[in-house]
Design a protein around this motif. Structure first.
Motif, PDB file in Angstrom:
ATOM      1  N   ILE A 171       0.862  -1.118   0.121  1.00 59.26           N
ATOM      2  CA  ILE A 171      -0.201   0.069   0.061  1.00 59.26           C
ATOM      3  C   ILE A 171       1.057   1.229  -0.100  1.00 59.26           C
ATOM      4  CG2 ILE A 171      -1.774   1.175   1.351  1.00 59.26           C
ATOM      5  CD1 ILE A 171      -2.714  -1.470   2.303  1.00 59.26           C
ATOM      6  N   GLN A 172       1.380   1.891  -1.281  1.00 58.57           N
ATOM      7  CA  GLN A 172       2.018   3.013  -1.468  1.00 58.57           C
ATOM      8  C   GLN A 172       1.362   4.092  -1.965  1.00 58.57           C
ATOM      9  OE1 GLN A 172       5.941   2.484  -2.981  1.00 58.57           O
ATOM     10  NE2 GLN A 172       5.991   0.284  -2.252  1.00 58.57           N
ATOM     11  N   ARG A 173       1.739   5.200  -1.913  1.00 58.70           N
ATOM     12  CA  ARG A 173       1.302   6.420  -2.319  1.00 58.70           C
ATOM     13  C   ARG A 173       2.432   7.205  -2.682  1.00 58.70           C
ATOM     14  NH1 ARG A 173      -1.942   9.067   2.728  1.00 58.70           N
ATOM     15  NH2 ARG A 173      -0.314   9.162   4.188  1.00 58.70           N
ATOM     16  N   GLU A 174       2.117   8.446  -3.870  1.00 58.74           N
ATOM     17  CA  GLU A 174       2.958   9.504  -3.786  1.00 58.74           C
ATOM     18  C   GLU A 174       1.907  10.663  -2.950  1.00 58.74           C
ATOM     19  OE1 GLU A 174       3.019  10.536  -7.735  1.00 58.74           O
ATOM     20  OE2 GLU A 174       4.612   9.101  -8.357  1.00 58.74           O
ATOM     21  N   VAL A 175       2.908  11.496  -2.490  1.00 63.25           N
ATOM     22  CA  VAL A 175       2.298  12.685  -1.821  1.00 63.25           C
ATOM     23  C   VAL A 175       2.810  14.005  -2.644  1.00 63.25           C
ATOM     24  CG1 VAL A 175       2.350  11.649   0.477  1.00 63.25           C
ATOM     25  CG2 VAL A 175       4.607  12.687  -0.238  1.00 63.25           C
ATOM     26  N   TYR A 176       2.229  15.012  -2.259  1.00 64.44           N
ATOM     27  CA  TYR A 176       2.077  16.240  -3.217  1.00 64.44           C
ATOM     28  C   TYR A 176       2.300  17.467  -2.815  1.00 64.44           C
ATOM     29  CZ  TYR A 176       0.059  12.433  -5.758  1.00 64.44           C
ATOM     30  OH  TYR A 176      -0.418  11.166  -6.467  1.00 64.44           O
ATOM     31  N   ASN A 177       2.828  18.595  -3.420  1.00 64.76           N
ATOM     32  CA  ASN A 177       2.475  20.101  -3.113  1.00 64.76           C
ATOM     33  C   ASN A 177       1.523  20.687  -4.210  1.00 64.76           C
ATOM     34  OD1 ASN A 177       4.201  20.352  -0.569  1.00 64.76           O
ATOM     35  ND2 ASN A 177       5.715  19.788  -2.132  1.00 64.76           N
ATOM     36  N   VAL A 178       0.392  21.189  -3.768  1.00 61.68           N
ATOM     37  CA  VAL A 178      -0.673  21.838  -4.557  1.00 61.68           C
ATOM     38  C   VAL A 178      -0.267  23.256  -4.659  1.00 61.68           C
ATOM     39  CG1 VAL A 178      -3.144  21.821  -5.182  1.00 61.68           C
ATOM     40  CG2 VAL A 178      -1.941  20.115  -3.861  1.00 61.68           C
ATOM     41  N   VAL A 179      -0.554  23.828  -5.787  1.00 59.24           N
ATOM     42  CA  VAL A 179      -0.589  25.028  -5.941  1.00 59.24           C
ATOM     43  C   VAL A 179      -1.658  25.826  -6.944  1.00 59.24           C
ATOM     44  CG1 VAL A 179       1.858  25.348  -5.284  1.00 59.24           C
ATOM     45  CG2 VAL A 179       1.228  25.485  -7.757  1.00 59.24           C
ATOM     46  N   GLU A 180      -1.934  27.008  -7.049  1.00 63.16           N
ATOM     47  CA  GLU A 180      -2.754  27.482  -8.131  1.00 63.16           C
ATOM     48  C   GLU A 180      -2.188  27.536  -9.463  1.00 63.16           C
ATOM     49  OE1 GLU A 180      -5.254  31.797  -9.142  1.00 63.16           O
ATOM     50  OE2 GLU A 180      -3.702  31.750  -7.568  1.00 63.16           O
TER      51      GLU A 180
END
Length: 325
Positions: A270-279
């Motif tokens: 059970i793996q996932r990517e994590v992110y940074n979100v911008v406009e």
């Protein structure tokens, strides 16, 4: 050495293998001075982003929990009234609210452990950051510690089909509303993150289940999702990272241990990517590019990422999604 000590020793060895010296000043829970790029949201990535903030000069990362409000900009009286977002969805919602009110200009990015709920628009852009894995944790004095779980069995527990394991009544927990881990784990378990099955609780003993906080595990049958990277970071004695594991111990899933050699198991199911979100409209700005875009950005410092228990991505800093919360 008992099982608890052996597991904890394995995590600490990871700190020795990677080295615990974080570049720059010691990580802070919140920035001590305003930074050009203010990031809020996910509990999962808050500590590694704090470490990156200390190593760089652009990112100011604010914890998911702390004071009721955050003070991210000058002049005083504008941003110091912004409610502190707790979790990925809460951070994305706060970013959207900031975008909707140009007079505010307090939040520039949302830390997120989930992707967009709606990809029919392109208002927001998700930049790839790092790799995480999620397992379940139980108390170190629970009989569940010795059970070998499969993902299918966990799905049966979270859909309320299985209620007893090895003679122990299980109490499946899930993090607080607004948590990206809640959204992610619900999808993995095949349940609705908003309308939870009757047996799944986001409170325990009257207190909200804060993600990646072992204090939520009160009873022998309690079981909850836990970021493996967070667990490693909390045990590595890193500056600014409190050890919130308390009695929590991570379990294997489908025969794969969560931690191998002090780092999260690359073969974990059970793996996932994590992110940074911008406009999206701001993705061409120099500060946003310097903070998040490309392998040379502040957020893609592989040394710091690994020190905080995450796996690195060869395509860190590239666009994963565009969409909306």
């Amino acid at each position: 050495m008992n099982l608890k000590s052996a597991k904890r020793a394995g995590v600490v060895l990871g700190a020795v293998a990677l080295g615990t010296t974080v570049l720059g000043a010691p990580a802070q829970a919140d920035p001590t001075a305003p930074r050009p790029v203010v990031a809020v949201g996910s509990d999962t990535t808050q500590y590694v982003m704090n470490g990156l903030s200390s190593a760089g000069s652009l990112i100011g990362s604010y914890d998911a929990i702390g004071s009721a409000t955050i003070d991210t900009r000058v002049p005083a009286g504008v941003c110091d009234t912004v409610t502190r977002p707790n979790g990925s969805s809460a951070g994305i919602n706060a970013l959207n609210a900031d975008i909707a009110d140009p007079a505010v200009n307090c939040i520039d990015a949302a830390r997120s452990s989930r992707g967009p709920n709606n990809t029919s628009t392109s208002d927001l852009t998700w930049y790839r950051f790092a790799k995480d894995a999620v397992t379940v944790a139980v108390r170190n004095d629970s009989g569940l510690l010795f059970h070998t779980f499969t993902k299918a069995e966990l799905q049966s527990i979270y859909t309320c089909e299985t209620t007893v394991v090895d003679g122990i009544t299980v109490n499946p927990l899930i993090p607080q509303a607004g948590s990206g881990t809640r959204t992610y784990w619900a999808a993995e378990m095949g349940i609705n993150a908003t309308t939870l099955p009757s047996c799944v609780k986001d409170t325990n003993g009257g207190a909200a289940v804060q993600e990646h906080d072992g204090g939520a595990l009160v009873n022998e049958g309690d079981i909850m999702p836990y970021s493996i990277a967070q667990y490693i970071a909390q045990g590595n004695g890193l500056p600014g990272v409190p050890d919130r594991r308390e009695a929590a111990e991570l379990l294997s899933i489908d025969g794969q241990d969560a931690v191998v050699g002090g780092v999260f198991n690359a073969a974990f199911p059970i793996q996932r990517e994590v992110y940074n979100v911008v406009e999206t409209a701001r993705t061409g700005e120099a500060n946003i590019i310097g903070a998040f875009v490309g392998a040379g950005s502040e957020a893609c410092n592989s040394t710091v990422i690994q020190q905080y228990g995450f796996g690195t991505l060869a395509n860190c800093g590239t666009v994963a999604f565009t969409g909306e919360s």
